[in-house]
Design a protein around this motif. Structure first.
Motif, PDB file in Angstrom:
ATOM      1  N   LEU A  37       8.215   5.131 -11.224  1.00 49.18           N
ATOM      2  CA  LEU A  37       8.725   4.491 -10.011  1.00 49.18           C
ATOM      3  C   LEU A  37       7.652   4.384  -8.928  1.00 49.18           C
ATOM      4  O   LEU A  37       7.696   3.491  -8.105  1.00 49.18           O
ATOM      5  N   ARG A  38       6.724   5.317  -8.888  1.00 48.21           N
ATOM      6  CA  ARG A  38       5.534   5.316  -8.033  1.00 48.21           C
ATOM      7  C   ARG A  38       5.770   5.546  -6.555  1.00 48.21           C
ATOM      8  O   ARG A  38       4.968   6.192  -5.916  1.00 48.21           O
ATOM      9  N   ASN A  39       6.804   4.963  -5.940  1.00 45.53           N
ATOM     10  CA  ASN A  39       6.994   5.198  -4.506  1.00 45.53           C
ATOM     11  C   ASN A  39       8.480   5.219  -4.156  1.00 45.53           C
ATOM     12  O   ASN A  39       9.324   4.886  -4.960  1.00 45.53           O
ATOM     13  N   GLY A  40       8.743   5.652  -2.938  1.00 40.52           N
ATOM     14  CA  GLY A  40      10.111   5.749  -2.461  1.00 40.52           C
ATOM     15  C   GLY A  40      10.656   7.155  -2.582  1.00 40.52           C
ATOM     16  O   GLY A  40       9.905   8.126  -2.681  1.00 40.52           O
ATOM     17  N   VAL A  41      11.981   7.255  -2.564  1.00 41.20           N
ATOM     18  CA  VAL A  41      12.655   8.539  -2.671  1.00 41.20           C
ATOM     19  C   VAL A  41      13.782   8.453  -3.702  1.00 41.20           C
ATOM     20  O   VAL A  41      14.301   7.375  -3.973  1.00 41.20           O
ATOM     21  N   LEU A  42      14.128   9.610  -4.253  1.00 44.86           N
ATOM     22  CA  LEU A  42      15.318   9.735  -5.091  1.00 44.86           C
ATOM     23  C   LEU A  42      16.349  10.496  -4.276  1.00 44.86           C
ATOM     24  O   LEU A  42      16.036  11.531  -3.677  1.00 44.86           O
ATOM     25  N   LEU A  43      17.547   9.972  -4.269  1.00 43.37           N
ATOM     26  CA  LEU A  43      18.627  10.537  -3.479  1.00 43.37           C
ATOM     27  C   LEU A  43      19.823  10.771  -4.391  1.00 43.37           C
ATOM     28  O   LEU A  43      20.244   9.861  -5.109  1.00 43.37           O
ATOM     29  N   GLU A  44      20.340  11.991  -4.401  1.00 46.50           N
ATOM     30  CA  GLU A  44      21.552  12.316  -5.156  1.00 46.50           C
ATOM     31  C   GLU A  44      22.723  12.118  -4.196  1.00 46.50           C
ATOM     32  O   GLU A  44      22.949  12.920  -3.297  1.00 46.50           O
ATOM     33  N   ILE A  45      23.440  11.000  -4.362  1.00 54.58           N
ATOM     34  CA  ILE A  45      24.504  10.618  -3.434  1.00 54.58           C
ATOM     35  C   ILE A  45      25.856  11.071  -3.982  1.00 54.58           C
ATOM     36  O   ILE A  45      26.168  10.832  -5.156  1.00 54.58           O
ATOM     37  N   GLU A  46      26.638  11.712  -3.109  1.00 50.99           N
ATOM     38  CA  GLU A  46      27.979  12.160  -3.486  1.00 50.99           C
ATOM     39  C   GLU A  46      28.783  10.969  -4.003  1.00 50.99           C
ATOM     40  O   GLU A  46      28.734   9.884  -3.441  1.00 50.99           O
ATOM     41  N   ASP A  47      29.526  11.177  -5.048  1.00 50.10           N
ATOM     42  CA  ASP A  47      30.409  10.167  -5.651  1.00 50.10           C
ATOM     43  C   ASP A  47      29.677   8.948  -6.207  1.00 50.10           C
ATOM     44  O   ASP A  47      30.307   7.948  -6.540  1.00 50.10           O
ATOM     45  N   MET A  48      28.348   8.991  -6.271  1.00 49.31           N
ATOM     46  CA  MET A  48      27.596   7.840  -6.750  1.00 49.31           C
ATOM     47  C   MET A  48      26.555   8.246  -7.785  1.00 49.31           C
ATOM     48  O   MET A  48      26.313   7.526  -8.733  1.00 49.31           O
ATOM     49  N   GLY A  49      25.886   9.357  -7.565  1.00 55.51           N
ATOM     50  CA  GLY A  49      24.846   9.807  -8.471  1.00 55.51           C
ATOM     51  C   GLY A  49      23.455   9.573  -7.904  1.00 55.51           C
ATOM     52  O   GLY A  49      23.267   9.418  -6.697  1.00 55.51           O
ATOM     53  N   LEU A  50      22.488   9.517  -8.786  1.00 52.35           N
ATOM     54  CA  LEU A  50      21.087   9.404  -8.409  1.00 52.35           C
ATOM     55  C   LEU A  50      20.734   7.955  -8.076  1.00 52.35           C
ATOM     56  O   LEU A  50      21.019   7.049  -8.853  1.00 52.35           O
ATOM     57  N   VAL A  51      20.104   7.767  -6.910  1.00 53.77           N
ATOM     58  CA  VAL A  51      19.734   6.432  -6.447  1.00 53.77           C
ATOM     59  C   VAL A  51      18.266   6.451  -6.027  1.00 53.77           C
ATOM     60  O   VAL A  51      17.802   7.408  -5.406  1.00 53.77           O
ATOM     61  N   HIS A  52      17.550   5.384  -6.350  1.00 53.80           N
ATOM     62  CA  HIS A  52      16.152   5.226  -5.953  1.00 53.80           C
ATOM     63  C   HIS A  52      16.072   4.235  -4.801  1.00 53.80           C
ATOM     64  O   HIS A  52      16.585   3.122  -4.905  1.00 53.80           O
ATOM     65  N   TYR A  53      15.459   4.661  -3.701  1.00 48.86           N
ATOM     66  CA  TYR A  53      15.175   3.761  -2.571  1.00 48.86           C
ATOM     67  C   TYR A  53      13.679   3.553  -2.531  1.00 48.86           C
ATOM     68  O   TYR A  53      12.914   4.506  -2.442  1.00 48.86           O
ATOM     69  N   GLU A  54      13.260   2.296  -2.571  1.00 47.32           N
ATOM     70  CA  GLU A  54      11.838   1.998  -2.686  1.00 47.32           C
ATOM     71  C   GLU A  54      11.130   1.872  -1.346  1.00 47.32           C
ATOM     72  O   GLU A  54      10.006   2.324  -1.192  1.00 47.32           O
ATOM     73  N   SER A  55      11.740   1.210  -0.374  1.00 47.26           N
ATOM     74  CA  SER A  55      11.025   0.987   0.884  1.00 47.26           C
ATOM     75  C   SER A  55      11.970   1.037   2.069  1.00 47.26           C
ATOM     76  O   SER A  55      13.179   0.841   1.934  1.00 47.26           O
ATOM     77  N   ASP A  56      11.423   1.299   3.233  1.00 40.80           N
ATOM     78  CA  ASP A  56      12.160   1.343   4.496  1.00 40.80           C
ATOM     79  C   ASP A  56      13.328   2.320   4.473  1.00 40.80           C
ATOM     80  O   ASP A  56      14.250   2.194   5.272  1.00 40.80           O
ATOM     81  N   PHE A  57      13.298   3.291   3.571  1.00 36.34           N
ATOM     82  CA  PHE A  57      14.405   4.239   3.514  1.00 36.34           C
ATOM     83  C   PHE A  57      14.550   4.992   4.825  1.00 36.34           C
ATOM     84  O   PHE A  57      15.663   5.218   5.301  1.00 36.34           O
TER      85      PHE A  57
END
Length: 66
Positions: A37-57
């Motif tokens: 993925l190289r950049n951004g953040v991984l976020l474990e969101i309640e009721d949704m699971g793992l999400v990758h945000y690439e920019s402007d998070f």
């Protein structure tokens, strides 16, 4: 910061589990599994699971707790 709990408008509340740009990962999230993925953040969101945000998070979320 890894471990921070954040609220993402229209998405939900979650915990930052990896900051890919800085190669910082929570326990259980191995760099080798996510380096493509190289950049951004991984976020474990309640009721949704793992999400990758690439920019402007940092402009999209609000810190709930550290």
């Amino acid at each position: 910061m890894v471990g921070d709990v954040v609220d993402v408008p229209d998405v939900g509340r979650g915990k930052i589990v990896a900051i890919l740009d800085e190669k910082i990962y929570s326990q259980g999230y191995l760099e080798g599994e996510w380096r493509f993925l190289r950049n951004g953040v991984l976020l474990e969101i309640e009721d949704m699971g793992l999400v990758h945000y690439e920019s402007d998070f940092d402009r999209q979320w609000h810190l709930v707790s550290r």
